[in-house]
Scaffold this active site. Structure first.
Site, PDB file in Angstrom:
ATOM      1  N   ASP A  33      -7.146  20.945 -48.752  1.00  0.00           N
ATOM      2  CA  ASP A  33      -7.370  22.380 -48.931  1.00  0.00           C
ATOM      3  C   ASP A  33      -6.939  23.124 -47.669  1.00  0.00           C
ATOM      4  OD1 ASP A  33      -9.564  21.079 -47.607  1.00  0.00           O
ATOM      5  OD2 ASP A  33     -10.741  22.911 -47.805  1.00  0.00           O
ATOM      6  N   GLU A  98     -12.708  20.668 -47.214  1.00  0.00           N
ATOM      7  CA  GLU A  98     -13.122  20.589 -45.808  1.00  0.00           C
ATOM      8  C   GLU A  98     -13.397  21.977 -45.244  1.00  0.00           C
ATOM      9  OE1 GLU A  98     -12.880  20.638 -41.488  1.00  0.00           O
ATOM     10  OE2 GLU A  98     -11.533  21.641 -42.872  1.00  0.00           O
TER      11      GLU A  98
END
Ligand code: ZN
Length: 332
Positions: A33, A98
């Site tokens: 991400d 994350e």
């Protein structure tokens, strides 16, 4: 090139089989991400990555951390092509979320059946930061993150002697209040609102723990309340670090590899939170490392980019490190 690829319920994982799969394995982690990008502040589309004429690979995630995930794969490809076989299993792990705390990413992975199948784990590589100077920076811990308020442990002037990971910072990231009849487009400025919300991101260096009792006292004396943001389900209450002394064989091997490459290494506490904290909490030594020296730190910034030469050198770096570290045959 990779023996097996799993796409189970949590995170894609690929395994490079070692000579002795019973030895504790190694994780090469990267999160896939990225943080949002405000298009108006970028000179090119941040989500249409390209190499510019000046050699810069341009786009959101180039430093944080698409480069590292690709470098892992390329370095393994080279070693495998050259006939190198690691002593133990090496797991490439690609996790989500994350940037929003890792609750449904690394934390979920470590609680999953998928993780049980690769235990025990001897060591993990995870993300680091660029270093504007000649050295590589490697991170052995990180500040404790919380989303609320606290006192500062830093005097003015101290920053000259310290890194960002060594001091407390408080960021006011959201303020929401006012009386509105049109969903927040306009506000009645002559009416006192009955409620105000604020979101504060607090980073504490390793000498401090979250002062919850103090926050309770401050808030109750003012008739206020505080809580962790809703998705912050399980905040850590301890600082977990990885030893960067020679008693940690993985650190020692990493350092020797960097000596072979000829780049000095600087150790630091990561200024924010990464997936490594979940690994370290389980006692798995984890080093945060992205091979980007002589490079401005641009993660989460507008116009994030990485020079193609630095990216390509990073593959060489991992190739040397992996050859050195993954040949180790002892148990841990
Ligand atoms: Zn990152």
């Amino acid at each position: 090139m990779i023996h097996s690829v799993l796409m189970p319920e949590v995170s894609p994982q690929a395994t490079w089989l070692g000579q002795d799969p019973t030895l504790p394995s190694i994780i090469l982690n990267s999160h896939y991400d990225v943080v949002p990008a405000l298009r108006e502040h970028w000179t090119h589309d941040p989500f249409d990555p390209k190499v510019l004429e000046n050699g810069l690979i341009y786009g959101r995630g180039t430093q944080d951390m698409k480069s590292v995930g690709i470098q892992y794969v390329e370095a393994i490809y080279r070693l495998k092509t050259a006939g190198f076989v690691p002593s133990r299993n090496i797991h490439l792990l690609f996790v989500p979320d994350e940037e929003i705390g890792g609750v449904d990413g690394m934390e979920a992975f470590l609680a999953s059946e998928q993780f049980k199948t690769i235990q025990p784990v001897a060591f993990a590589f995870d993300e680091g930061l660029a270093n504007p100077n000649d050295a590589f920076t490697v991170f052995y811990g990180e500040r404790q993150e919380a989303l609320l308020n606290a006192d500062s442990g830093c005097k003015h002037g101290d920053m000259k002697k310290r890194n960002l990971g060594d001091v407390t910072t408080v960021n006011l990231n959201m303020l929401e209040s006012g009386v509105s009849r049109d969903g927040g487009e306009t506000h009645a400025l002559n009416v006192i609102p009955t409620k105000a919300d604020t979101a504060v991101r607090l980073y504490l260096p390793s000498v401090f723990l979250l002062p919850q009792a103090m926050l309770d006292e401050w808030c109750s004396s003012e008739g206020l309340s505080w809580e962790f943001v809703s998705w912050w389900k399980n905040p850590l209450h301890e600082h977990y670090t990885t030893s960067v002394d020679d008693d940690n064989v993985w650190w020692k091997l990493f350092k020797q590899g960097c000596e072979e490459i000829g780049v000095p290494v600087e150790t630091e506490v990561f200024p924010a939170a990464t997936d490594s904290r979940f690994l370290r909490q389980l006692g798995i030594p984890a080093l945060g490392f992205s091979p980007m020296n002589k490079t401005e730190i641009l993660l989460h910034e507008h116009n994030e980019c990485l020079h193609q030469d630095t990216f390509l050198q990073g593959i060489d770096v991992y190739e040397t490190l992996f050859r050195h570290m993954f040949a180790r045959e002892e148990e841990n």
